[in-house]
Design a protein around this motif. Sequence first.
Motif, short mmCIF file in Angstrom:
data_model
loop_
_atom_site.label_atom_id
_atom_site.label_comp_id
_atom_site.label_asym_id
_atom_site.label_seq_id
_atom_site.Cartn_x
_atom_site.Cartn_y
_atom_site.Cartn_z
N PHE A 60 67.01 40.17 23.47
CA PHE A 60 66.45 38.63 23.37
C PHE A 60 65.29 38.31 24.34
N ARG A 61 64.30 37.80 23.18
CA ARG A 61 62.97 37.70 23.80
C ARG A 61 63.27 36.07 23.61
N ALA A 62 62.51 35.76 25.10
CA ALA A 62 62.42 33.99 25.31
C ALA A 62 61.49 33.45 25.30
N VAL A 63 61.86 32.99 23.99
CA VAL A 63 61.03 32.02 23.19
C VAL A 63 60.46 30.73 24.36
N ASP A 118 65.23 37.03 18.53
CA ASP A 118 65.22 38.77 17.60
C ASP A 118 65.51 39.55 18.21
N GLY A 119 67.39 39.13 18.67
CA GLY A 119 68.39 40.24 19.52
C GLY A 119 68.98 40.79 18.03
N SER A 120 70.05 40.85 19.00
CA SER A 120 71.31 41.49 18.01
C SER A 120 72.95 41.49 18.59
N ILE A 121 73.50 40.72 17.99
CA ILE A 121 74.84 40.79 18.31
C ILE A 121 75.76 42.21 17.73
N TYR A 122 76.79 42.01 18.26
CA TYR A 122 77.74 43.19 17.62
C TYR A 122 79.17 42.87 17.58
N ASP A 123 80.22 42.95 16.98
CA ASP A 123 81.23 41.91 17.12
C ASP A 123 82.59 42.88 17.04
N PRO A 124 82.94 43.57 17.40
CA PRO A 124 84.19 44.30 17.52
C PRO A 124 85.29 44.59 16.52
N GLU A 125 85.37 42.95 16.13
CA GLU A 125 86.62 42.29 15.12
C GLU A 125 86.53 43.33 13.72
N SER A 126 84.62 43.26 13.67
CA SER A 126 84.57 43.78 12.32
C SER A 126 83.63 45.12 12.17
N GLY A 127 83.62 45.52 12.77
CA GLY A 127 82.41 46.58 13.45
C GLY A 127 81.35 46.64 13.04
N ARG A 128 80.59 44.92 13.18
CA ARG A 128 79.18 45.10 12.27
C ARG A 128 78.06 44.14 13.51
N LYS A 185 71.66 39.70 13.47
CA LYS A 185 71.01 39.32 14.19
C LYS A 185 71.66 38.24 14.53
N SER A 186 70.74 38.22 15.86
CA SER A 186 70.99 36.60 16.68
C SER A 186 70.10 36.34 17.36
N SER A 187 70.29 34.68 17.73
CA SER A 187 69.53 34.05 18.56
C SER A 187 70.76 33.24 19.48
N LEU A 212 70.27 27.29 24.77
CA LEU A 212 71.02 26.32 26.06
C LEU A 212 71.20 25.29 25.29
N LYS A 213 72.35 24.26 24.75
CA LYS A 213 72.66 22.94 24.92
C LYS A 213 72.48 21.96 25.47
N SER A 214 73.08 22.72 27.04
CA SER A 214 73.19 21.81 28.25
C SER A 214 73.40 23.24 28.86
N PRO A 215 73.03 22.55 30.48
CA PRO A 215 73.14 23.67 31.27
C PRO A 215 74.47 24.65 31.10
N ASP A 216 75.97 24.21 30.96
CA ASP A 216 76.93 24.81 30.51
C ASP A 216 76.92 25.39 29.30
N LEU A 217 76.68 24.73 28.47
CA LEU A 217 77.05 25.73 26.82
C LEU A 217 76.16 26.40 25.72
N LEU A 218 76.15 27.43 25.58
CA LEU A 218 74.79 27.93 25.39
C LEU A 218 75.26 28.43 23.90
N GLU A 219 74.54 28.02 22.66
CA GLU A 219 75.54 28.01 21.22
C GLU A 219 74.32 29.54 20.69
N VAL A 220 75.31 30.93 20.10
CA VAL A 220 75.74 32.04 19.43
C VAL A 220 75.41 31.70 18.52
N SER A 221 74.10 32.41 17.92
CA SER A 221 74.08 32.49 16.05
C SER A 221 74.08 33.83 15.66
N GLY A 222 74.83 34.13 14.91
CA GLY A 222 74.64 35.76 14.10
C GLY A 222 74.40 35.29 12.60
N CYS A 223 73.80 36.40 12.31
CA CYS A 223 73.39 36.21 10.99
C CYS A 223 73.73 37.26 10.10
#
Length: 154
Positions: A93-96, A103-113, A116-118, A121-132
Motif C-alpha cells: 500500500f502506497r500512502a496517498v 494501490d495495494g492488494s488484500i488476500y482473503d484466506p476464506e476464498s483464496g483470492r 485490489k485494495s485501499s 482512516l475514518k478516525s484515529p481508531d477506525l480503518l476502512e478496508v476496501s477490496g475490489c
Amino acid sequence: MNAKTATAIAMLFTVLATMSCKAEGIVDEWATQGYSARVRIAPCLADSNLFCGTITWLWDPTDDSGAPMIDRNNPSRELQQRPLIGLNLLHNFRAVDATHWADGSIYDPESGRTYKSSLRLKSPDLLEVSGCVLFFCQTQIWRRASSVCANARQ
C-alpha cells in the motif's frame, strides 16, 4: 535567525510531521470486522515506503483436530499448508496522504483470492478496508486493537 530561515524551518517541521502521521496513522495492530483476526500493519520488508499487513492472532487459531489453521483455500497447492498466523494479508500500500493508502492488494484466506485494495482512516481508531474485483467492491471497518481492548475493560 531571519524570517526566511524561520519560514524554511517551519515548513520542514510541517513536512516531517505529515510524514510521521502517514506512518503512525496506520502502523499498528488492527482487529478485523467481527474480530476474527488481528492484523499488524507496518512498512513492508522489501520496501519501507510501502505498507503491508500480517495476521498476528486468530479468534479460532486451530482446526477441529487441534492443528494450527492453514491457508487451505489457496489456489496454489504448495501454499495450502502454510499457517494463517504469520500470513501476509495486505501487500504494497502506497500512502496517498495522511489518511489514505492505495494501490495495494488484500488476500482473503476464506476464498483464496486476492483483490485490489485501499485503506482509509475514518478516525484515529477506525480503518476502512476496501477490496475490489472489476466493479464489485466490499468494504469492512477494522478497529485499532488497542481501542477494542480498552473499550472491553470499561
